[in-house]
Design an enzyme around this catalytic site. Structure first.
Site, mmCIF file in Angstrom:
data_model
loop_
_atom_site.group_PDB
_atom_site.id
_atom_site.type_symbol
_atom_site.label_atom_id
_atom_site.label_comp_id
_atom_site.label_asym_id
_atom_site.label_seq_id
_atom_site.Cartn_x
_atom_site.Cartn_y
_atom_site.Cartn_z
ATOM 1 N N LYS A 119 9.775 -5.540 5.599
ATOM 2 C CA LYS A 119 8.565 -4.798 4.972
ATOM 3 C C LYS A 119 8.276 -5.538 3.787
ATOM 4 O O LYS A 119 7.084 -6.061 3.461
ATOM 5 C CB LYS A 119 8.593 -3.416 4.966
ATOM 6 C CG LYS A 119 8.671 -2.646 6.224
ATOM 7 C CD LYS A 119 8.471 -1.213 5.988
ATOM 8 C CE LYS A 119 9.304 -0.658 4.950
ATOM 9 N NZ LYS A 119 10.844 -0.411 5.840
ATOM 10 N N ARG B 106 5.704 7.455 4.991
ATOM 11 C CA ARG B 106 6.943 7.549 5.725
ATOM 12 C C ARG B 106 6.878 8.737 6.432
ATOM 13 O O ARG B 106 8.264 8.743 7.181
ATOM 14 C CB ARG B 106 8.000 7.234 4.775
ATOM 15 C CG ARG B 106 8.948 5.995 4.560
ATOM 16 C CD ARG B 106 10.013 5.938 3.405
ATOM 17 N NE ARG B 106 11.042 5.107 3.711
ATOM 18 C CZ ARG B 106 10.899 3.906 2.883
ATOM 19 N NH1 ARG B 106 9.916 3.684 2.187
ATOM 20 N NH2 ARG B 106 12.264 3.161 2.879
ATOM 21 N N ARG C 90 22.340 -7.471 1.940
ATOM 22 C CA ARG C 90 21.040 -7.920 0.916
ATOM 23 C C ARG C 90 21.404 -7.884 -0.549
ATOM 24 O O ARG C 90 22.222 -7.008 -1.059
ATOM 25 C CB ARG C 90 20.318 -6.768 1.342
ATOM 26 C CG ARG C 90 19.072 -6.844 0.722
ATOM 27 C CD ARG C 90 17.878 -6.027 1.401
ATOM 28 N NE ARG C 90 17.732 -4.950 1.003
ATOM 29 C CZ ARG C 90 16.643 -3.994 1.296
ATOM 30 N NH1 ARG C 90 15.650 -4.472 2.003
ATOM 31 N NH2 ARG C 90 16.797 -2.753 0.877
ATOM 32 N N ARG D 132 21.774 -3.115 -3.996
ATOM 33 C CA ARG D 132 21.063 -1.949 -4.191
ATOM 34 C C ARG D 132 22.077 -0.728 -3.985
ATOM 35 O O ARG D 132 22.955 -1.052 -2.969
ATOM 36 C CB ARG D 132 19.766 -1.814 -3.440
ATOM 37 C CG ARG D 132 18.574 -2.040 -4.164
ATOM 38 C CD ARG D 132 17.301 -1.932 -3.214
ATOM 39 N NE ARG D 132 17.117 -1.061 -2.567
ATOM 40 C CZ ARG D 132 16.058 -0.481 -1.217
ATOM 41 N NH1 ARG D 132 15.322 -1.621 -1.238
ATOM 42 N NH2 ARG D 132 16.083 0.478 -0.652
ATOM 43 N N ARG E 21 19.681 6.192 6.316
ATOM 44 C CA ARG E 21 18.482 5.805 6.123
ATOM 45 C C ARG E 21 17.803 5.270 7.419
ATOM 46 O O ARG E 21 16.868 5.753 7.967
ATOM 47 C CB ARG E 21 18.366 4.487 5.262
ATOM 48 C CG ARG E 21 18.643 5.113 3.933
ATOM 49 C CD ARG E 21 18.951 3.765 2.964
ATOM 50 N NE ARG E 21 17.780 2.714 2.921
ATOM 51 C CZ ARG E 21 17.925 1.403 2.482
ATOM 52 N NH1 ARG E 21 19.319 0.907 2.317
ATOM 53 N NH2 ARG E 21 16.963 0.659 2.341
HETATM 54 P P1 AMP Z 1 12.558 1.209 0.030
HETATM 55 O O1 AMP Z 1 12.565 0.595 -1.094
HETATM 56 O O2 AMP Z 1 11.191 1.361 0.668
HETATM 57 O O3 AMP Z 1 13.744 1.188 0.803
HETATM 58 O O4 AMP Z 1 12.818 2.913 -0.529
HETATM 59 C C1 AMP Z 1 14.051 3.206 -1.015
HETATM 60 C C2 AMP Z 1 13.960 4.704 -1.128
HETATM 61 O O5 AMP Z 1 13.124 5.281 -1.711
HETATM 62 C C3 AMP Z 1 14.140 5.581 0.396
HETATM 63 O O6 AMP Z 1 15.299 5.399 1.107
HETATM 64 C C4 AMP Z 1 13.696 6.816 -0.015
HETATM 65 O O7 AMP Z 1 14.655 7.717 -0.645
HETATM 66 C C5 AMP Z 1 12.616 6.405 -1.175
HETATM 67 N N1 AMP Z 1 11.214 6.371 -0.747
HETATM 68 C C6 AMP Z 1 10.636 5.171 -0.794
HETATM 69 N N2 AMP Z 1 9.216 5.415 -0.476
HETATM 70 C C7 AMP Z 1 9.277 6.726 0.141
HETATM 71 C C8 AMP Z 1 8.207 7.524 0.690
HETATM 72 N N3 AMP Z 1 7.048 6.846 1.171
HETATM 73 N N4 AMP Z 1 8.532 8.585 1.059
HETATM 74 C C9 AMP Z 1 9.882 9.285 0.498
HETATM 75 N N5 AMP Z 1 10.903 8.503 0.142
HETATM 76 C C10 AMP Z 1 10.467 7.261 -0.170
#
Ligand code: AMP
Ligand code: ZN
Length: 211
Positions: free
Chosen positions: A13, A88, A123, A156, A167
């Site tokens: 994404k 999400r 990653r 990360r 996740r």
């Molecule tokens: P990402 O970078 O999109 O993989 O997001 C990393 C982490 O941030 C996720 O595993 C969630 O803990 C949190 N997070 C990001 N976007 C959301 C969202 N829309 N709703 C809830 N938690 C989020």
């Protein structure tokens, strides 16, 4: 053009959103990046979010909806945007439609689970510009250094195998239902990412967006 990038963690994404941003000159809105920035800045919200993020759970809807609603009011959103990592959950999607924002397309990136695990656990991320690399499949020109800005790459905290599995479970339970949610509106386009490089996936996305 108002887009949502949907897909499991590691589906690409962020990478594809960046390419769309560069090609179509519309801003990318990444809730993950915004939450990580809040953590780095040590804000109250950032501290609260950290616990959820490190265990691979979702940050509560009201927190995320709050930061997105603020971001969507900025001037640069008028020409369109790419939502990356939001919504999400179904309640987040409902909140978005309550803001009165209509979405043109939902790009649903599909990648096999084992490939997702392999991608995420290898990653490397740039803390400065969020560019993604992989230890084996997509190495930076100089080891552990970002091609774009020379920043030191990091792994990360939530890209460890145990957190990644969690996740993916959270994705299946809470995020996957959004595919149906947006299919009802007839705006979902499925794009397969399994076994393809980022350039090949982007070619397909571009041909859909240029239609
Ligand atoms: P990402 O970078 O999109 O993989 O997001 C990393 C982490 O941030 C996720 O595993 C969630 O803990 C949190 N997070 C990001 N976007 C959301 C969202 N829309 N709703 C809830 N938690 C989020
Ligand atoms: Zn960088």
């Amino acid at each position: 053009m108002r887009l949502i990038m949907l897909g499991a963690p590691g589906a690409g994404k962020g990478t594809q959103a960046r390419k769309i941003m560069e090609r179509y000159e519309i801003p990318q809105v990444s809730t993950g990046d915004m939450l990580r920035e809040a953590r780095r800045n040590g804000t109250e919200m950032g501290k609260k979010a950290a616990e959820f993020m490190d265990s691979g759970r979702l940050v509560p809807d009201e927190v995320v909806v709050g930061i997105v609603s603020e971001r969507l009011q900025a001037d640069d959103m008028k020409k369109g945007f790419i939502l990356d990592g939001f919504p999400r959950t179904v309640p987040q999607a409902e909140a978005l439609s309550k803001f009165g924002i209509t979405i043109d397309k939902v790009v649903n990136l599909e990648v096999d689970e084992e490939e997702l695990v392999e991608r995420l656990t290898g990653r490397l991320t740039c803390p400065k510009c969020s560019a993604m690399y992989h230890k084996v499949f997509s190495q930076p020109k100089v080891k552990w250094v970002c091609d774009h800005d020379g920043a030191d790459l990091i792994q990360r905290d939530d890209d460890t195998e145990a957190t990644v599995r969690n996740r993916l479970k959270v994705y299946k339970e809470q995020t996957f239902p959004l595919v149906k949610f947006y299919q009802k509106e007839g705006i979902v386009v499925d794009v397969s990412g399994t076994g393809k490089n980022a350039g090949g996936v982007f070619d397909e996305i571009q041909s859909i967006l240029d239609q």
